[in-house]
Design a protein around this motif. Structure first.
Motif, PDB file in Angstrom:
ATOM      1  N   ALA A 129      -1.708   0.245  12.545  1.00 42.42           N
ATOM      2  CA  ALA A 129      -2.065   1.628  12.224  1.00 42.42           C
ATOM      3  C   ALA A 129      -1.195   2.168  11.091  1.00 42.42           C
ATOM      4  O   ALA A 129      -1.679   2.886  10.197  1.00 42.42           O
ATOM      5  N   GLU A 130       0.077   1.824  11.117  1.00 35.95           N
ATOM      6  CA  GLU A 130       0.982   2.298  10.073  1.00 35.95           C
ATOM      7  C   GLU A 130       0.622   1.681   8.720  1.00 35.95           C
ATOM      8  O   GLU A 130       0.626   2.367   7.683  1.00 35.95           O
ATOM      9  N   ALA A 131       0.286   0.392   8.716  1.00 41.87           N
ATOM     10  CA  ALA A 131      -0.107  -0.273   7.474  1.00 41.87           C
ATOM     11  C   ALA A 131      -1.386   0.345   6.917  1.00 41.87           C
ATOM     12  O   ALA A 131      -1.504   0.586   5.712  1.00 41.87           O
ATOM     13  N   ARG A 132      -2.350   0.614   7.792  1.00 41.56           N
ATOM     14  CA  ARG A 132      -3.601   1.235   7.346  1.00 41.56           C
ATOM     15  C   ARG A 132      -3.344   2.624   6.771  1.00 41.56           C
ATOM     16  O   ARG A 132      -3.956   3.014   5.763  1.00 41.56           O
ATOM     17  N   ALA A 133      -2.445   3.367   7.389  1.00 42.81           N
ATOM     18  CA  ALA A 133      -2.144   4.718   6.922  1.00 42.81           C
ATOM     19  C   ALA A 133      -1.529   4.685   5.521  1.00 42.81           C
ATOM     20  O   ALA A 133      -1.852   5.519   4.666  1.00 42.81           O
ATOM     21  N   VAL A 134      -0.651   3.717   5.282  1.00 41.26           N
ATOM     22  CA  VAL A 134      -0.035   3.599   3.959  1.00 41.26           C
ATOM     23  C   VAL A 134      -1.088   3.265   2.912  1.00 41.26           C
ATOM     24  O   VAL A 134      -1.134   3.859   1.825  1.00 41.26           O
ATOM     25  N   LEU A 135      -1.972   2.330   3.217  1.00 37.19           N
ATOM     26  CA  LEU A 135      -2.989   1.937   2.249  1.00 37.19           C
ATOM     27  C   LEU A 135      -3.988   3.061   1.995  1.00 37.19           C
ATOM     28  O   LEU A 135      -4.508   3.196   0.877  1.00 37.19           O
ATOM     29  N   ALA A 136      -4.257   3.859   3.015  1.00 40.36           N
ATOM     30  CA  ALA A 136      -5.207   4.963   2.869  1.00 40.36           C
ATOM     31  C   ALA A 136      -4.640   6.112   2.047  1.00 40.36           C
ATOM     32  O   ALA A 136      -5.394   6.873   1.423  1.00 40.36           O
ATOM     33  N   ASP A 137      -3.333   6.250   2.038  1.00 41.82           N
ATOM     34  CA  ASP A 137      -2.662   7.329   1.310  1.00 41.82           C
ATOM     35  C   ASP A 137      -2.066   6.758   0.020  1.00 41.82           C
ATOM     36  O   ASP A 137      -1.013   6.122   0.039  1.00 41.82           O
ATOM     37  N   GLY A 138      -2.750   6.976  -1.088  1.00 39.14           N
ATOM     38  CA  GLY A 138      -2.313   6.393  -2.353  1.00 39.14           C
ATOM     39  C   GLY A 138      -0.960   6.851  -2.832  1.00 39.14           C
ATOM     40  O   GLY A 138      -0.377   6.236  -3.739  1.00 39.14           O
ATOM     41  N   THR A 139      -0.422   7.914  -2.234  1.00 42.32           N
ATOM     42  CA  THR A 139       0.897   8.398  -2.647  1.00 42.32           C
ATOM     43  C   THR A 139       2.036   7.777  -1.833  1.00 42.32           C
ATOM     44  O   THR A 139       3.206   7.887  -2.229  1.00 42.32           O
ATOM     45  N   ALA A 140       1.705   7.143  -0.708  1.00 40.03           N
ATOM     46  CA  ALA A 140       2.743   6.583   0.160  1.00 40.03           C
ATOM     47  C   ALA A 140       3.486   5.464  -0.563  1.00 40.03           C
ATOM     48  O   ALA A 140       2.882   4.487  -1.008  1.00 40.03           O
ATOM     49  N   TYR A 141       4.784   5.627  -0.697  1.00 38.45           N
ATOM     50  CA  TYR A 141       5.689   4.677  -1.345  1.00 38.45           C
ATOM     51  C   TYR A 141       5.402   4.487  -2.833  1.00 38.45           C
ATOM     52  O   TYR A 141       5.992   3.605  -3.469  1.00 38.45           O
ATOM     53  N   ALA A 142       4.516   5.308  -3.392  1.00 41.22           N
ATOM     54  CA  ALA A 142       4.228   5.197  -4.825  1.00 41.22           C
ATOM     55  C   ALA A 142       5.483   5.482  -5.650  1.00 41.22           C
ATOM     56  O   ALA A 142       5.760   4.789  -6.641  1.00 41.22           O
ATOM     57  N   ASP A 143       6.244   6.498  -5.256  1.00 40.80           N
ATOM     58  CA  ASP A 143       7.464   6.835  -5.988  1.00 40.80           C
ATOM     59  C   ASP A 143       8.482   5.697  -5.921  1.00 40.80           C
ATOM     60  O   ASP A 143       9.209   5.442  -6.895  1.00 40.80           O
ATOM     61  N   ALA A 144       8.527   5.004  -4.791  1.00 48.33           N
ATOM     62  CA  ALA A 144       9.472   3.890  -4.646  1.00 48.33           C
ATOM     63  C   ALA A 144       9.102   2.741  -5.582  1.00 48.33           C
ATOM     64  O   ALA A 144       9.977   2.104  -6.188  1.00 48.33           O
ATOM     65  N   VAL A 145       7.806   2.472  -5.708  1.00 44.30           N
ATOM     66  CA  VAL A 145       7.355   1.419  -6.617  1.00 44.30           C
ATOM     67  C   VAL A 145       7.706   1.790  -8.052  1.00 44.30           C
ATOM     68  O   VAL A 145       8.250   0.971  -8.807  1.00 44.30           O
ATOM     69  N   ARG A 146       7.409   3.014  -8.437  1.00 48.45           N
ATOM     70  CA  ARG A 146       7.682   3.456  -9.808  1.00 48.45           C
ATOM     71  C   ARG A 146       9.188   3.465 -10.102  1.00 48.45           C
ATOM     72  O   ARG A 146       9.616   3.142 -11.220  1.00 48.45           O
ATOM     73  N   ALA A 147       9.978   3.817  -9.100  1.00 51.73           N
ATOM     74  CA  ALA A 147      11.430   3.812  -9.283  1.00 51.73           C
ATOM     75  C   ALA A 147      11.933   2.395  -9.548  1.00 51.73           C
ATOM     76  O   ALA A 147      12.801   2.179 -10.413  1.00 51.73           O
ATOM     77  N   ASP A 148      11.414   1.420  -8.817  1.00 47.21           N
ATOM     78  CA  ASP A 148      11.790   0.025  -9.053  1.00 47.21           C
ATOM     79  C   ASP A 148      11.440  -0.387 -10.476  1.00 47.21           C
ATOM     80  O   ASP A 148      12.221  -1.064 -11.161  1.00 47.21           O
TER      81      ASP A 148
END
Length: 236
Positions: free
Chosen positions: A150-169
């Motif tokens: 459920a948590e994995a699905r929620a992240v994939l459904a929300d395009g903003t989830a962890y987006a800032d972390a990816v961009r920061a890397d």
């Protein structure tokens, strides 16, 4: 001591380089005291999410080659993978946008399952007939890695989830001078580019362990070791 590895699931030399690094780490006397952190780097960040195409077609178009020449390029990479004990399919693989995979890897990092998910994603992309550009496949991989479905699905459904972390890397990679992957940073002192031989990684770990203070390329490796650069070009 921390080792940070910038990579992309779409990069075959990242797949091979990870195996070589792990062999080099296994030969390092202080391996139990090494923390490995995987960081995000997109080879084709401008690619649309739904723009998925066969890898052989992408290679032929990118390099201006025939499909037979693209197959030969893939066969060369496959030979390198096989020499590290890795499976590698030269036919039937897809290429696409990897942003969702990176976001999911950041969730896995928080849950202590990052390396497990990364290994599964590499295997699915390069060795198995599973497209990592499909949301359902990513959910299954996340569950196999030990994440909550459920948590994995929620992240994939929300395009903003962890987006800032990816961009920061990705910003940090640029600040460190990484213009291709795989890119390894040891204790923020030493940088290694490309899929170097295992013994180069062992030597680099030994040098970094000595506590030298200047980030610099590690000698003893091949400066032209194969890698994928920032515009998505992979050496073959």
């Amino acid at each position: 001591m921390r080792v940070e590895i910038w990579s992309d699931i779409a990069c075959p030399w990242c797949y091979i380089g990870k195996a070589r690094f792990e062999k080099g780490l296994a030969a390092f006397a202080h391996r139990e005291e090494i923390e490995v952190v995987h960081r995000s780097f997109e080879l084709d960040p401008g690619r649309a999410k739904g723009d998925i195409a066969p890898v052989l077609d992408l290679l032929a178009k990118k390099y201006g080659r025939t499909l037979e020449e693209a197959r030969a390029m893939e066969a060369h990479v496959a030979s390198n993978a096989h020499s590290e004990g890795l499976d590698y399919r030269t036919e039937g693989r897809d290429g696409g946008n990897t942003f969702d995979i990176h976001r999911l890897l950041h969730l896995a990092k928080e849950r202590g399952r990052q390396n497990e998910l990364l290994d599964l994603a590499y295997r699915a992309n390069f060795a198995e007939e599973r497209s990592v550009f499909d949301a359902e496949t990513l959910v299954r991989l996340a569950v196999e890695a030990g994440l909550d479905e459920a948590e994995a699905r929620a992240v994939l459904a929300d395009g903003t989830a962890y987006a800032d972390a990816v961009r920061a890397d990705e910003r940090e990679a640029a600040e460190l001078g990484a213009n291709g992957v795989p890119f390894f940073v040891l204790d923020r002192r030493y940088g290694i580019s490309g899929g170097q031989p295992a013994e180069v990684f062992t030597q680099a770990l030994e040098q970094a362990w000595q506590g030298r203070t200047v980030l610099q390329p590690v000698g003893g490796g091949d400066a032209a070791a194969p890698a994928c650069d920032a515009d998505g070009t992979c050496e073959v």
